[in-house]
Structures are given as C-alpha cells and as structure tokens.
Design a protein around this motif. Structure first.
Motif, PDB file in Angstrom:
ATOM      1  N   ILE A 279       0.331   7.382  -2.429  1.00 55.73           N
ATOM      2  CA  ILE A 279       0.538   7.902  -3.663  1.00 55.73           C
ATOM      3  C   ILE A 279      -0.651   7.113  -4.684  1.00 55.73           C
ATOM      4  CG2 ILE A 279       1.741   7.742  -6.141  1.00 55.73           C
ATOM      5  CD1 ILE A 279       2.618  10.061  -4.544  1.00 55.73           C
ATOM      6  N   ASP A 280      -0.698   5.873  -4.421  1.00 55.86           N
ATOM      7  CA  ASP A 280      -1.566   4.874  -5.116  1.00 55.86           C
ATOM      8  C   ASP A 280      -2.846   5.175  -4.527  1.00 55.86           C
ATOM      9  OD1 ASP A 280       0.572   3.600  -5.767  1.00 55.86           O
ATOM     10  OD2 ASP A 280       0.419   1.763  -4.711  1.00 55.86           O
TER      11      ASP A 280
ATOM     12  N   ARG B  48       0.813  -1.185   0.013  1.00 55.37           N
ATOM     13  CA  ARG B  48       0.057   0.020  -0.044  1.00 55.37           C
ATOM     14  C   ARG B  48       0.893   1.079  -0.033  1.00 55.37           C
ATOM     15  NH1 ARG B  48      -5.208  -0.484  -0.969  1.00 55.37           N
ATOM     16  NH2 ARG B  48      -5.602   1.136   0.182  1.00 55.37           N
ATOM     17  N   HIS B  49       0.429   2.262  -0.857  1.00 60.09           N
ATOM     18  CA  HIS B  49       1.109   3.401  -0.727  1.00 60.09           C
ATOM     19  C   HIS B  49       0.297   4.539  -0.905  1.00 60.09           C
ATOM     20  CE1 HIS B  49       4.457   6.265  -2.097  1.00 60.09           C
ATOM     21  NE2 HIS B  49       5.044   5.417  -1.691  1.00 60.09           N
TER      22      HIS B  49
END
Lengths: 188, 487
Positions: free
Chosen positions: B7-8, B4-5
């Motif tokens: 930005i995503d 998970r990020h």
C-alpha cells in the motif's frame, strides 16, 4: 528569458524582491499544494496550510543554507506547518475504531487507473491521525521514532495508526476493485 | 528495520511527485499576510525607541498630572447614598470607596443628606416615628440609652430633612459622616497606592516595624508605599497612625544586552590603527548583582558587581604582491681580458591574496555606583538612574592584524596572538538609564529600560593600547526588598 537559479531566487527573496518571491512560489506551488492536500481534510484547509507555509518559507529563508535542495527545504516547512496544524487539534483519532470511521465515497476506478486525484481522495478520507502518520511514514519516509517526536505521541501509537490507516486504505481499494468488477460483469 | 508494505508503494509512487494547481487566492493571501507583518516590523523597527521613550516619559507625566489635579467636590446627590451606606458596622472609610472617584474629597454626609435625602432612606411606616428620635441621637447617646417615649415623640423638624432616618440609621449615619470627615489624607490617597491596598500587608508591616525605624505616612508619599486599604474587610481594627519604614534595602539580579563599540587609544599608534581598522560594533551580554537602599521619597542608591562578555569576529581580505629580483651576470674573459659582460635582471612578481580572520573575546568586570530616582503609579514604577563605574577590561583571547612593509617594498601580513597580560586595563565609565518597572508582589519587582554607558578614561594599565567602550542596550533586573529587622 533564462530561469533563475535557486541561489538567485533565494537572494532575490531575501532582498524582498517581489518578482523573485513570485517566481519561487510559482516554481514550487503545484508540488506543495499536493503535499498540503495530502495532510488536509479538505481543500480549504489545504489552502490555509499552504498560505501559512509559504509565509513561513519567506520569513525563514534567511536560515536556508544553500548546501541542500531548496525544494526539499520548502517541503519540510510545508510538512511541519501541516504537523503544527495537526498538533493544535487533539489526538482523539487514536480512539476511533474502524467501525466508526467516516465513509467517504470513492470514485469507482480500477486500481491500476487510480490517478493522483483519486489517491489524494483516498488519503483525504482517512481520519486526521491516520492520515498524518501515513503521509509521514509512507510518502515522506520518516520512521516511527521521528514521527513520534514530531507528533508528540508514542512510537506504538504511530505504529498502530499506520497499521489502521493501511487496513482502511486496503478495504477501500478492495471496495473499488469489487465495484469495478461488478460494473464490468453487468456490462456483459 | 523499515517495514515495507505494498500500500505504501502504491501511494508513494502515485503521490510523491504529485502536482496540483493551487487557486490564485493562495498567493494573494501570502502577499496580504506578509504585507501586514512586514508593515508591522517596519513600523516597530523605525519607531520602537520613540515608542519606548514616549511610554517611559509619558506614563509618569500622565500620572503626575492626574495626581496633581485639584480635588473636585462631588455633587451632594451623588454623595448621600455613599455616606449612608456606611452603617454602624461598615468599615471606616467605606464611603470613601463606594462613591468618590480617585482624586475627590469626600464631603461630610450630614451636610449633603440634610438637603437631599434619598428616597431609599425614608421610612414610610409612621410607627417608627423617625423625626422623634433623630434629634436626640445626635447628642452622642447610644440607641439603647434613648427612652422609648423619646423615640415615640413626634418631631417638629420639617419633612424633607435628614430626620427621616430611624435612630439606628441616624447614629450609623452620623458615625459614618464623622468618619468621613476624619478620613486622613493617607486614606484618601490610598486608591493610588503602589500596592492597591492589602490589609494583610499593612498589618504585617505595622506588626513588624518599630517606630524608631519609621515615620508616619502622609500626603503623596503614601502613594509610593503600601496603601491603607480604606474599605478592606477588617480594616476598621487597624491603628489610626500606621507606620512604614523610611527606606528598604534591596537586592537585584541584573541582565542586559548591549551593542558595544570601542575607541582605541595608546602609545603604540600601529596597534591602535590596526585595532581601529578591524573592530566594529559587537554584541555583549551583561550579568550582575546589585544591592542598595530605596527611600520613600523615591530616591535610591545602589552598588554592585557586573560582568560583561563579548565575542567578535572580523574578516579581512588582503591582496599583496611579492616582487623578487633575480640578477644573472655573464662575463666573457679571454687571456685575463674582459671581453664582454652582460647582466640580466629578472623580476618575479607573485600575487598574494589572503583572508585574515581575527577573533576577539573580551570580558569586563564592572563595579557601578548608582543613584536613581523613581515614582510609582499603582504597581508600575518609572524612573531613571545614573552612575559611575570602575571597569577592569581584559582581552581573553584574540588576534591582532598588523601590516608590515619590508625594505624591498614587500607587504607582509602578520597576525599576532594577544596575551591576557598585554591587554588588561582599568577605566572609569559613566552610565545613564531609564527605568520602567512593575511590582510583581509586595517585595518582588521587575524593572527594564534602556542603558547608555561610556568610558571616560583609563586609570590603570596605560600601555600600548587600551579601549574605551561605548555601550547602548537594554537592561532587565529582578529585585527583592529585604525584610526589616525587629528592634
């Protein structure tokens, strides 16, 4: 006039009914164009991609099993059309260093106010390989193994391209922040 | 585990449901692209058989007409340079290749150059004294045998004749002219050879074949066989009368796809009608192995073993009524006297709807005997064949649909499993096919064409029910000419 159901649309298209085809196009064109814009470098490429994608949709509609969502099916075809277009080009972006990345001007908007257009512009500013992997992973929800098989590259390549894409987007968003703050400071 | 990020998440939230209005030109482009493709598909579907037939008939016809055209005499001015190009070291028939087009007969070079010498052949230097030598050179002596004084002696021949050549040129010229005259017919037709002229191929053939299994190649027939490479490097050492075998043995792998329908016959009319009712057209694959012999005349025969198999599913929807009668009788008795009787009949009607799916798998072994004819044009081969075949047909699996009426008028549907032994029978069928092929290499050939097969009659296993198949489809075969045995 009532809206046609998905089933009616599909059956009409299979009968080569022009009105049903147009209705299907109009129903999904806006969303699919946004999908194409995410994968394309510029609008002309997105338009070509969308045209090819819809031609394939109408050609392959006979194979659509009506147990799933038609929109999801159309979207998959669009994504695969984009990937095919990408695979025709070489995977040379893999060798790009961050120093050599093309610098696209990004509108100086606050991050919170980034709209679809700005986000699309940020994605479009990524090199081809980064953009494709980022789209597939972050937005479409594919994992690295699937991406690797779709693009014909290794999983590690997919991971590294995603990491570079994120880093690049972060830098650009950070630059937008800075520009915005500087603009606000100078206003005072 | 999925990474998970943040930005995503930003982009997923912003773009997952994004909508952007596309320009109108996209829809116009889709329509245009589909219209073009659709038109092509419609034209192809409508005219594919006609096109294939026209190709199969027209191409051999065109070749036939072209090769039967009368030989044209090429103008002398066009012949002269070609004949002269055949120098002393030039291979036999070089002039044949350098200038005349297919179908023309080479004109003897000396007849043409005498009237119109080429400027390139003239020797402007007077010291060579060409006129002095050429008259002698034609008497068969070598240039070395001609005395120097003879070479230097001025000639009385008028300027403008072929005496403008030097001795060496003249001899070479004469030789090539003589050769041009003697070029046998097989060489003149070599440009139409099936194999385009491979020196190695001809040498290989002449090396390996014995005369007893062979005949000289002459005339048009040579066009079907490996052509003599008239101008191939090194061809001048070939024997004057090379030979080819009278016929070749060949082996072929066959594959095909057919649309099959069957005419059901038999002593059990119920089964026949049941089968006829539920069976339609079905697809069938064919695999087989053929072997045969092909003669130079183009006639061939073959025999082989083939297997075809098809799977079919038939669906039938049936509605029926089941009627039951319930009789309720009441009797009132007082002191052994029947006071009253009442009888009520209750009819119960049950609606029944049933879908019956009938699966059928059948396989057929065929032993065809074939007779064919073909003609070759360069590496293309066109022809046709017909034949008879003995077939053993077996229903490998299946269900029959049978309707039965009970005495009470109740309709009963029954499906019945078919056993192998019940439905095996032998029959004779005929087949007719067109062939179009391409010679891949010297020995390998690929051939394809439409095939029609029809059952003629049942010969073994006449029983309750048999089927005579009719098949229409395409066949592809890959054949190889077997090497000849040395005797």
């Amino acid at each position: 006039m009532r809206e046609l159901t998905e089933r009616e649309l599909v059956e009409g298209c299979l009968r080569e009914d022009r009105r049903c085809q147009e209705a299907l196009y109009k129903r999904y064109a806006r969303r699919m164009y946004a999908v194409c814009l995410r994968y394309a470098r510029h609008e002309l490429e997105a338009q070509d991609m969308m045209q090819e994608g819809f031609v394939r949709v109408f050609d392959k509609l006979g194979g659509f099993r009506q147990d799933g969502s038609l929109e999801g099916w159309v979207r998959r075809i669009m994504v695969h059309t984009a990937i095919n277009q990408y695979r025709r080009k070489s995977f040379q972006q893999e060798r790009f260093g961050l120093e050599k990345l093309p610098e696209d001007p990004v509108a100086a908007t606050a991050l919170a106010e980034l709209g679809e257009r700005e986000l699309l512009a940020l994605v479009a500013g990524l090199p081809d390989g980064y953009r494709t992997v980022f789209n597939l992973f972050a937005i479409e929800g594919y994992d690295h193994a699937e991406i690797a098989s779709m693009l014909g590259c290794g999983e590690s390549t997919s991971r590294s391209q995603l990491a570079k894409a994120r880093r690049m987007l972060q830098e650009r968003i950070h630059a937008i922040h800075l520009t915005t703050h500087e603009g606000k400071a100078s206003d005072r | 585990m999925r990474e998970r990020h943040p930005i995503d998440d930003i982009f997923r939230r912003g773009l997952a449901a994004a909508e952007v209005e596309p320009p109108a030109s996209v829809w116009a482009g889709v329509l245009r692209q589909r219209a073009g493709r659709h038109r092509l598909v419609v034209v192809w579907r409508r005219f594919r058989w006609m096109g294939l037939l026209a190709l199969l008939i027209g191409a051999p016809l065109l070749w036939w007409v072209r090769t039967d055209a009368p030989a044209r005499i090429t103008p002398a001015s066009a012949q002269a340079p070609a004949a002269r190009s055949g120098s002393v070291n030039a291979p036999m028939g070089a002039s044949d290749r350098s200038s005349p087009p297919a179908g023309t007969v080479p004109v003897p070079a000396h007849a043409t150059t005498s009237s119109t010498p080429s400027s390139s052949a003239r020797i402007p230097d007077a010291t060579t004294a060409p006129e002095a030598t050429t008259n002698r050179a034609t008497d068969g002596r070598s240039p070395a045998a001609i005395a120097p004084d003879e070479r230097a002696r001025p000639s009385t021949a008028p300027v403008g004749t072929n005496n403008h050549f030097t001795a060496a040129e003249r001899i070479g010229h004469e030789r090539s002219s003589t050769r041009a005259q003697k070029v046998p017919e097989r060489e003149r037709t070599s440009s139409k050879s099936t194999f385009g002229g491979s020196a190695a191929g001809v040498l290989w053939m002449t090396d390996r074949l014995s005369v007893g299994d062979a005949e000289p190649m002459t005339g048009r027939r040579s066009a079907l066989a490996h052509g003599m490479p008239a101008a191939a490097p090194g061809a001048r050492n070939l024997p004057a009368s090379y030979v080819l075998p009278r016929a070749d043995w060949w082996l072929a792998v066959v594959a095909g796809r057919f649309d099959r329908s069957r005419l059901w016959k038999g002593s059990d009319p119920e089964l026949v009608s049941a089968r006829t009712a539920v069976e339609g057209h079905t697809g069938e694959w064919l695999w087989g192995l053929w072997a045969g012999r092909r003669w130079r005349s183009g006639t061939w025969f073959g025999a082989g073993v083939e297997h075809t198999g098809g799977r079919s599913t038939y669906e039938r929807f049936d509605q029926s009524q089941q009627v039951s009668a319930l009789v309720n009788t009441s009797i009132a008795i007082f002191e052994n006297i029947v006071l009253a009787t009442q009888s009520d009949t209750l009819f119960v009607v049950q609606e029944r709807a049933e879908t019956t799916v009938i699966n059928g798998r059948s396989s057929t072994w065929r032993v065809p005997l074939l007779l064919g004819w073909e003609r070759g044009v360069r590496r293309w081969v066109f022809g046709a064949h017909l034949g008879l075949a003995v077939e053993w047909q077996r229903m490998r699996d299946g269900y029959l649909f049978v309707e039965e009426w009970s005495e009470g008028g109740t309709v009963v549907q029954r499906t019945e499993r078919v056993r192998d032994a019940d439905r095996s029978f032998g029959l004779v069928s005929a087949q007719l096919a067109l062939d179009g092929g391409f010679q891949l290499t010297e020995h390998w050939r690929i051939t394809a064409g439409p095939v029609y097969q029809a059952g003629l009659g049942v010969v073994i296993g006449e029983g309750a029910v048999q089927a005579l198949p009719t098949r229409l489809g395409g066949q592809l075969r890959l054949s190889v000419d077997l090497p000849h045995r040395n005797r």
